[in-house]
Scaffold this motif. Structure first.
Motif, mmCIF file in Angstrom:
data_model
loop_
_atom_site.group_PDB
_atom_site.id
_atom_site.type_symbol
_atom_site.label_atom_id
_atom_site.label_comp_id
_atom_site.label_asym_id
_atom_site.label_seq_id
_atom_site.Cartn_x
_atom_site.Cartn_y
_atom_site.Cartn_z
ATOM 1 N N ALA A 173 59.343 57.848 63.500
ATOM 2 C CA ALA A 173 60.782 58.054 63.315
ATOM 3 C C ALA A 173 61.574 56.817 63.712
ATOM 4 O O ALA A 173 62.558 56.449 63.058
ATOM 5 N N ALA A 174 61.151 56.157 64.802
ATOM 6 C CA ALA A 174 61.873 54.983 65.285
ATOM 7 C C ALA A 174 61.757 53.803 64.327
ATOM 8 O O ALA A 174 62.690 52.996 64.191
ATOM 9 N N HIS A 175 60.621 53.696 63.631
ATOM 10 C CA HIS A 175 60.385 52.520 62.783
ATOM 11 C C HIS A 175 60.596 52.792 61.295
ATOM 12 O O HIS A 175 60.990 51.885 60.544
ATOM 13 N N LEU A 176 60.306 54.036 60.840
ATOM 14 C CA LEU A 176 60.387 54.326 59.410
ATOM 15 C C LEU A 176 61.410 55.399 59.057
ATOM 16 O O LEU A 176 61.670 55.641 57.882
ATOM 17 N N GLY A 177 61.945 56.070 60.095
ATOM 18 C CA GLY A 177 62.870 57.173 59.835
ATOM 19 C C GLY A 177 62.198 58.513 60.080
ATOM 20 O O GLY A 177 60.973 58.634 59.971
ATOM 21 N N TRP A 178 63.007 59.536 60.388
ATOM 22 C CA TRP A 178 62.433 60.820 60.780
ATOM 23 C C TRP A 178 61.669 61.509 59.657
ATOM 24 O O TRP A 178 60.764 62.311 59.903
ATOM 25 N N ARG A 179 61.985 61.210 58.401
ATOM 26 C CA ARG A 179 61.282 61.868 57.289
ATOM 27 C C ARG A 179 59.796 61.486 57.260
ATOM 28 O O ARG A 179 58.925 62.314 56.960
ATOM 29 N N TRP A 180 59.501 60.242 57.597
ATOM 30 C CA TRP A 180 58.104 59.804 57.608
ATOM 31 C C TRP A 180 57.323 60.430 58.762
ATOM 32 O O TRP A 180 56.098 60.523 58.697
ATOM 33 N N ALA A 181 58.018 60.855 59.798
ATOM 34 C CA ALA A 181 57.332 61.549 60.890
ATOM 35 C C ALA A 181 56.704 62.846 60.378
ATOM 36 O O ALA A 181 55.544 63.168 60.682
ATOM 37 N N PHE A 182 57.452 63.585 59.578
ATOM 38 C CA PHE A 182 56.919 64.823 58.999
ATOM 39 C C PHE A 182 55.838 64.533 57.956
ATOM 40 O O PHE A 182 54.817 65.221 57.879
ATOM 41 N N ALA A 183 56.041 63.503 57.146
ATOM 42 C CA ALA A 183 55.080 63.172 56.094
ATOM 43 C C ALA A 183 53.725 62.800 56.687
ATOM 44 O O ALA A 183 52.671 63.194 56.163
ATOM 45 N N GLY A 184 53.726 62.062 57.782
ATOM 46 C CA GLY A 184 52.463 61.674 58.416
ATOM 47 C C GLY A 184 51.671 62.875 58.899
ATOM 48 O O GLY A 184 50.442 62.952 58.719
ATOM 49 N N MET A 185 52.353 63.852 59.497
ATOM 50 C CA MET A 185 51.678 65.058 59.960
ATOM 51 C C MET A 185 51.104 65.853 58.785
ATOM 52 O O MET A 185 50.000 66.410 58.851
ATOM 53 N N ALA A 186 51.862 65.904 57.693
ATOM 54 C CA ALA A 186 51.441 66.674 56.523
ATOM 55 C C ALA A 186 50.166 66.110 55.896
ATOM 56 O O ALA A 186 49.253 66.861 55.525
ATOM 57 N N LEU A 187 50.075 64.802 55.786
ATOM 58 C CA LEU A 187 48.907 64.183 55.152
ATOM 59 C C LEU A 187 47.633 64.446 55.958
ATOM 60 O O LEU A 187 46.563 64.696 55.383
ATOM 61 N N PHE A 188 47.734 64.409 57.285
ATOM 62 C CA PHE A 188 46.571 64.690 58.133
ATOM 63 C C PHE A 188 46.086 66.128 57.926
ATOM 64 O O PHE A 188 44.889 66.390 57.786
ATOM 65 N N GLY A 189 47.010 67.073 57.872
ATOM 66 C CA GLY A 189 46.640 68.462 57.676
ATOM 67 C C GLY A 189 46.007 68.726 56.319
ATOM 68 O O GLY A 189 45.044 69.480 56.206
ATOM 69 N N LEU A 190 46.537 68.100 55.285
ATOM 70 C CA LEU A 190 45.994 68.296 53.934
ATOM 71 C C LEU A 190 44.551 67.805 53.837
ATOM 72 O O LEU A 190 43.702 68.436 53.195
ATOM 73 N N LEU A 191 44.245 66.688 54.479
ATOM 74 C CA LEU A 191 42.886 66.153 54.457
ATOM 75 C C LEU A 191 41.905 67.134 55.100
ATOM 76 O O LEU A 191 40.847 67.444 54.528
ATOM 77 N N LEU A 192 42.246 67.658 56.277
ATOM 78 C CA LEU A 192 41.351 68.594 56.953
ATOM 79 C C LEU A 192 41.245 69.924 56.216
ATOM 80 O O LEU A 192 40.189 70.566 56.223
ATOM 81 N N ALA A 193 42.315 70.356 55.582
ATOM 82 C CA ALA A 193 42.295 71.618 54.839
ATOM 83 C C ALA A 193 41.285 71.569 53.700
ATOM 84 O O ALA A 193 40.660 72.582 53.362
ATOM 85 N N VAL A 194 41.105 70.404 53.118
ATOM 86 C CA VAL A 194 40.134 70.240 52.034
ATOM 87 C C VAL A 194 38.706 70.199 52.587
ATOM 88 O O VAL A 194 37.778 70.802 52.023
ATOM 89 N N LEU A 195 38.504 69.503 53.710
ATOM 90 C CA LEU A 195 37.157 69.332 54.259
ATOM 91 C C LEU A 195 36.602 70.609 54.905
ATOM 92 O O LEU A 195 35.398 70.862 54.841
ATOM 93 N N TYR A 196 37.471 71.401 55.521
ATOM 94 C CA TYR A 196 37.018 72.520 56.356
ATOM 95 C C TYR A 196 36.097 73.499 55.624
ATOM 96 O O TYR A 196 34.973 73.756 56.087
ATOM 97 N N PRO A 197 36.498 74.086 54.490
ATOM 98 C CA PRO A 197 35.609 75.074 53.844
ATOM 99 C C PRO A 197 34.364 74.470 53.214
ATOM 100 O O PRO A 197 33.408 75.193 52.915
ATOM 101 N N ILE A 198 34.367 73.143 53.035
ATOM 102 C CA ILE A 198 33.175 72.491 52.487
ATOM 103 C C ILE A 198 32.067 72.438 53.531
ATOM 104 O O ILE A 198 30.876 72.595 53.219
#
Length: 443
Positions: A173-198
């Protein structure tokens, strides 16, 4: 009065036949998704000052953005966990992660407060049953004598996720803005959501593997859903845990704002210091859970006594901390108080597991999560925000630790009935003579 029973009377060990290496892989991936869960939930705290300034929000409105997630978790955790127990825990966990990650991405795209509120609402829907179903999966692949340690270690993932969410979110948020703070968390979750059931397979973790053995368990297990609420000690455990999390959850949510206002710290520094305090709480959860397993092998009642001690100790330390002027001494006391504030998580998790039938452990932990959220995590930040609007955040924080006294009293009530209720669930006589092969009820 002491209550004893043979180990043979304990519930079925669902870890039989599962390689320990595979069990740790399941733990690691399930723990990783829990990190994502809380990173997505708590990143909001790091950007509170930015949202307050950009959208001219009150503390009450900010508290509601946090509280709505906990409220939806509380309202939906039970029905969604029941469905997951019946229709497949692994697929359910992957779908939950997909939903909260997409909703977190929606937070980053929100253009105003109503849109942010809807996105946070959907984050809560996605996260509703993850903690309860996830811990049921973890407990199903490990021996039952590790329950307090595993319950504490797994739930500590919530604290570590909060640390990462606030620390990384604050930097983004301090360097890229608060919107990127949420985007970073979302990308991490999406990656694990794909790997988990595999990697994690339903056939190797489901309690349905023990359907035949379950029919041989004592008559009380023939109606397992009744064990969710059929004893005074399990109900008291739910309530005591929820009241205590009112304290820890509130401090976590409002600490970045407290540091920003009273210590004049910037967004990134406030989030970093707050993350260290949350990290202390997460480490305390694990240490307190390990202490519970170690001290309670020969005396099951001690786990309840430890829960009472954690409540009263955190009340004393946090009350003293917020009575001090701002400075290093205050921060040290806050860290020490948070070290044991969530220490009840391990004992409470083990107590719930011991007081309910293994086939409904997902739903049992959903019930625990329901009460944790409705009594603690949802109202705590919101009520504190409303009180802060009237008397200031410093004065509001001075009142919060007093809730721990109520939690201690409820755990004391649970202690009076715990051993009798465990013996009743296992079908053992309420009191047996101690023999060479007899032992106390184990975690």
């Amino acid at each position: 009065m002491a209550f004893h029973h043979s180990p043979a009377d304990d519930d079925i060990d669902t870890s039989v036949g599962i390689p320990r290496t595979y069990a740790w892989v399941v733990f690691a991936l399930t723990f990783g998704l829990l990190l994502s869960d809380y990173m997505s939930r708590q990143v909001l705290n790091a950007v509170f000052p930015l949202l307050k300034s950009e959208w001219a929000l009150s503390d009450g409105q900010l508290g509601l953005l946090s509280g709505i997630v906990a409220l939806m978790v509380g309202l939906l955790t039970f029905p969604l966990s029941l469905l997951a127990d019946r229709f497949g825990r692994i697929k359910s966990l992957a779908l939950m992660a997909l939903l909260w990650s997409l909703a977190t991405l929606g937070c980053g795209l929100a253009q105003d407060y109503p849109q942010m509120f809807i996105a946070r609402f959907m984050v809560g829907v996605g996260e509703a049953a993850y903690g309860s179903v996830g811990i049921a999966v973890v407990l199903s692949v490990f021996p039952k004598h590790l329950r307090a340690t595993l319950a504490a270690a797994f739930m500590a993932g919530g604290m570590f996720g909060s640390v990462l969410g606030m620390a990384i979110g604050g930097v983004l948020a301090a360097h890229l803005g608060w919107r990127w703070a949420f985007a970073g968390m979302a990308l991490f979750g999406l990656l694990l959501a794909v790997l988990y059931p595999i990697i994690v397979k339903e056939s190797r973790t489901s309690p349905k593997r023990f359907a035949t053995a379950a029919s041989k368990v004592v008559d009380s297990a023939a109606r397992p859903l009744r064990t969710l609420y059929s004893s005074r000690s399990v109900i008291a455990t739910y309530i005591g845990s929820g009241l205590q999390l009112f304290v820890g959850g509130t401090v976590i949510v409002w600490m970045p704002s407290y540091l920003n206002r009273y210590y004049a710290m910037g967004t990134d520094k406030a989030a970093g210091i707050a993350a260290l305090i949350v990290l202390s709480s997460g480490a305390g959860m694990i240490l307190c859970g390990m202490l519970s397993d170690r001290l309670c092998r020969q005396n099951a009642e001690r786990k309840v006594s430890l829960a009472i001690a954690y409540c009263l100790g955190s009340c004393l330390l946090l009350s003293a901390a917020f009575a001090l002027p701002v400075g290093p001494a205050q921060l040290v006391l806050i860290g020490l108080g948070m070290l044991i504030a969530a220490g009840t998580t391990g004992p409470a998790g083990a107590m719930v597991a011991n007081l309910t039938h293994y086939s409904v452990h997902g739903t049992a932990f959903a019930t625990l999560t329901l009460v944790n959220n409705l009594l603690g995590l949802a109202p705590g930040p919101f009520i504190t925000g409303k009180v802060s609007d009237v008397i200031g955040l410093q004065a509001a924080f001075q009142l919060v630790p007093l809730i721990s006294i109520g939690a201690a009293l409820v755990f004391f009530y649970a202690r009076r009935h715990y051993l009798r209720d465990v013996a009743k669930l296992r079908g053992a006589p309420s009191e047996l003579k101690v023999g060479p092969l007899a032992c106390e009820v184990q975690s």
